[in-house]
Design a protein around this motif. Structure first.
Motif, PDB file in Angstrom:
ATOM      1  N   TYR A 185      24.854  34.315  42.131  1.00 29.03           N
ATOM      2  CA  TYR A 185      25.437  35.931  42.623  1.00 29.03           C
ATOM      3  C   TYR A 185      25.354  36.804  41.195  1.00 29.03           C
ATOM      4  O   TYR A 185      25.318  38.009  41.512  1.00 29.03           O
ATOM      5  CB  TYR A 185      26.098  36.174  43.324  1.00 29.03           C
ATOM      6  CG  TYR A 185      25.621  35.450  45.074  1.00 29.03           C
ATOM      7  CD1 TYR A 185      24.615  35.851  45.801  1.00 29.03           C
ATOM      8  CD2 TYR A 185      26.330  33.828  45.068  1.00 29.03           C
ATOM      9  CE1 TYR A 185      24.486  34.930  46.792  1.00 29.03           C
ATOM     10  CE2 TYR A 185      25.901  33.415  46.297  1.00 29.03           C
ATOM     11  CZ  TYR A 185      24.615  33.614  47.106  1.00 29.03           C
ATOM     12  OH  TYR A 185      24.631  32.800  47.807  1.00 29.03           O
ATOM     13  N   LYS A 243      32.451  36.638  51.063  1.00 31.00           N
ATOM     14  CA  LYS A 243      30.973  35.918  50.601  1.00 31.00           C
ATOM     15  C   LYS A 243      30.822  34.746  50.282  1.00 31.00           C
ATOM     16  O   LYS A 243      30.374  34.044  51.318  1.00 31.00           O
ATOM     17  CB  LYS A 243      29.987  37.068  51.072  1.00 31.00           C
ATOM     18  CG  LYS A 243      28.343  36.941  52.228  1.00 31.00           C
ATOM     19  CD  LYS A 243      28.460  37.988  51.859  1.00 31.00           C
ATOM     20  CE  LYS A 243      28.003  38.308  50.365  1.00 31.00           C
ATOM     21  NZ  LYS A 243      26.810  39.713  50.611  1.00 31.00           N
ATOM     22  N   TYR A 244      30.592  34.790  48.832  1.00 33.03           N
ATOM     23  CA  TYR A 244      30.169  33.790  48.774  1.00 33.03           C
ATOM     24  C   TYR A 244      30.906  32.102  48.578  1.00 33.03           C
ATOM     25  O   TYR A 244      29.940  31.372  48.290  1.00 33.03           O
ATOM     26  CB  TYR A 244      30.115  34.435  46.898  1.00 33.03           C
ATOM     27  CG  TYR A 244      29.228  35.174  46.204  1.00 33.03           C
ATOM     28  CD1 TYR A 244      28.146  35.927  47.616  1.00 33.03           C
ATOM     29  CD2 TYR A 244      29.765  36.096  45.932  1.00 33.03           C
ATOM     30  CE1 TYR A 244      27.699  36.811  46.771  1.00 33.03           C
ATOM     31  CE2 TYR A 244      28.623  37.552  45.332  1.00 33.03           C
ATOM     32  CZ  TYR A 244      28.073  37.582  46.115  1.00 33.03           C
ATOM     33  OH  TYR A 244      27.301  38.683  45.870  1.00 33.03           O
ATOM     34  N   GLN A 298      35.810  41.184  49.270  1.00 33.91           N
ATOM     35  CA  GLN A 298      34.829  40.765  50.078  1.00 33.91           C
ATOM     36  C   GLN A 298      33.208  40.356  49.572  1.00 33.91           C
ATOM     37  O   GLN A 298      33.343  39.208  50.531  1.00 33.91           O
ATOM     38  CB  GLN A 298      34.261  42.563  50.630  1.00 33.91           C
ATOM     39  CG  GLN A 298      33.167  42.265  51.883  1.00 33.91           C
ATOM     40  CD  GLN A 298      33.110  43.180  52.662  1.00 33.91           C
ATOM     41  OE1 GLN A 298      33.481  44.030  52.040  1.00 33.91           O
ATOM     42  NE2 GLN A 298      32.315  43.329  53.973  1.00 33.91           N
ATOM     43  N   HIS A 299      32.951  40.348  48.684  1.00 31.37           N
ATOM     44  CA  HIS A 299      32.129  39.533  48.294  1.00 31.37           C
ATOM     45  C   HIS A 299      32.160  38.325  47.535  1.00 31.37           C
ATOM     46  O   HIS A 299      31.484  37.403  47.575  1.00 31.37           O
ATOM     47  CB  HIS A 299      31.700  40.183  46.690  1.00 31.37           C
ATOM     48  CG  HIS A 299      30.461  41.865  46.735  1.00 31.37           C
ATOM     49  ND1 HIS A 299      30.850  42.963  45.803  1.00 31.37           N
ATOM     50  CD2 HIS A 299      29.594  41.999  47.253  1.00 31.37           C
ATOM     51  CE1 HIS A 299      29.848  43.851  46.643  1.00 31.37           C
ATOM     52  NE2 HIS A 299      28.794  42.903  47.021  1.00 31.37           N
ATOM     53  N   LEU A 301      33.444  42.527  41.232  1.00 33.35           N
ATOM     54  CA  LEU A 301      32.485  42.611  42.546  1.00 33.35           C
ATOM     55  C   LEU A 301      34.500  42.904  43.638  1.00 33.35           C
ATOM     56  O   LEU A 301      34.938  41.772  42.767  1.00 33.35           O
ATOM     57  CB  LEU A 301      32.693  40.788  42.409  1.00 33.35           C
ATOM     58  CG  LEU A 301      31.187  40.299  42.290  1.00 33.35           C
ATOM     59  CD1 LEU A 301      30.533  40.841  41.223  1.00 33.35           C
ATOM     60  CD2 LEU A 301      30.449  38.989  42.383  1.00 33.35           C
TER      61      LEU A 301
END
Length: 311
Positions: A175, A192-193, A188-189, A185
């Motif tokens: 990503y 999610k990953y 939260q990012h 990043l």
């Protein structure tokens, strides 16, 4: 035979040709080839291919008579019909041989990177020596450490077909290299990953890992996220590349853990139970999401020497 070769694969084969004859047998390579042309394209200039990412790859069409180790069989055929003792011996010896082959590539500045069932074959000579196949997606390390590393990383990572044997940081890099307009990043990012990585691990392992072991993976992802949070994109990429030498060890351990699990289930009362347990725990340490806790191939080979006493 006629074959279209990625120029990256040709660069890697050229490095392998410098090895001894014995070591070259560890890899599936074209022995001798000559360039041929296609249409108006001159062979020595290669072929330009646009992959949709506004990046260009050079290919070359080659004509060859043969390849090294042309008579190969897959893992299923290799292990079929073996007794408990033969099965355990074959798994252990082929595992050690595989990581030794990876280590030799690493020493030449190459990460095999695309390890999996389809890229592992065995010679029909009856030995437990495996052959690494399909080098076109392997990484030349200097490409991901130089000025154009983001472009090169995107090329290498986006070419992967199966991420199930890839470490946590590769899932993050997948990503990161695409988010050109994101400076940092957020947590939260990253979470999610991480969830996608954990879903992948649940899919790969299912009940082969206990609920406690799945929770341990989740906790270690959380800890790894804390080390990544707040870093600028370029700084984060540098951090995620620090342990690239463990990527192949992670993939091989993930693959062979399935075979060790089969041994644990199939031979529950085996006199080799202590050895199998130690081998399982060693491999499990190699697939931790915590990069700094992951073992090197050299450390793994030394560890195996310690635990073979339990066979």
């Amino acid at each position: 035979h006629i074959r279209l070769l990625l120029m990256n694969e040709i660069r890697i084969m050229n490095k392998i040709f410098g090895m001894t004859k014995v070591d070259k047998r560890r890899y599936e390579c074209i022995i001798k080839a000559e360039c041929v042309g296609i249409g108006e394209v001159k062979a020595e200039e290669g072929i330009t291919y646009v992959n949709g990412q506004e990046e260009k790859e050079k290919y070359m069409l080659v004509k060859y008579n043969d390849v090294e180790n042309k008579y190969l069989k897959n893992m299923n055929i290799f292990l079929r019909g073996k007794s408990e003792k033969e099965y355990i011996k074959s798994v252990l010896e082929s595992y050690v041989y595989a990581i030794s082959s990876m280590e030799k590539l690493n020493e030449m500045g190459i990460i095999f990177f695309d390890f999996g069932f389809k890229n592992l074959r065995f010679d029909k000579d009856g030995t437990n020596h495996c052959v690494l196949c399909n080098l076109e997606k392997s990484i030349i390390v200097k490409d991901i450490l130089e000025e154009n590393r983001v472009l090169n990383l995107r090329k290498y990572i986006m070419a992967v077909d199966d991420y199930s044997l890839k470490p946590f940081e590769i899932h993050i890099l997948y990503y990161v290299v695409q988010l050109e307009n994101v400076e940092r990043l957020t947590r939260q990012h990253l979470k999610k990953y991480a969830i996608k990585y954990l879903v992948n691990m649940k899919h790969v392992w299912g009940d082969k890992l206990s609920d406690v072991e799945h929770e341990e993976l989740k906790d270690k992802c959380e800890e790894q996220i804390e080390n990544m949070e707040g870093k600028r994109r370029d700084e984060l990429i540098t951090y995620l590349l620090e342990y690239y030498e463990t990527w192949d060890n992670y993939s091989v351990s993930m693959f062979y853990m399935h075979l060790v699990w089969n041994i644990r289930v199939g031979y529950r009362n085996s006199p080799n139970d202590r050895f199998i347990t130690e081998l399982w725990n060693m491999m499990k340490a190699n697939i931790t999401p915590l990069m700094r806790k992951r073992q090197s191939i050299k450390h793994t080979r030394n560890k195996i020497k310690d635990i073979v006493q339990y066979i």
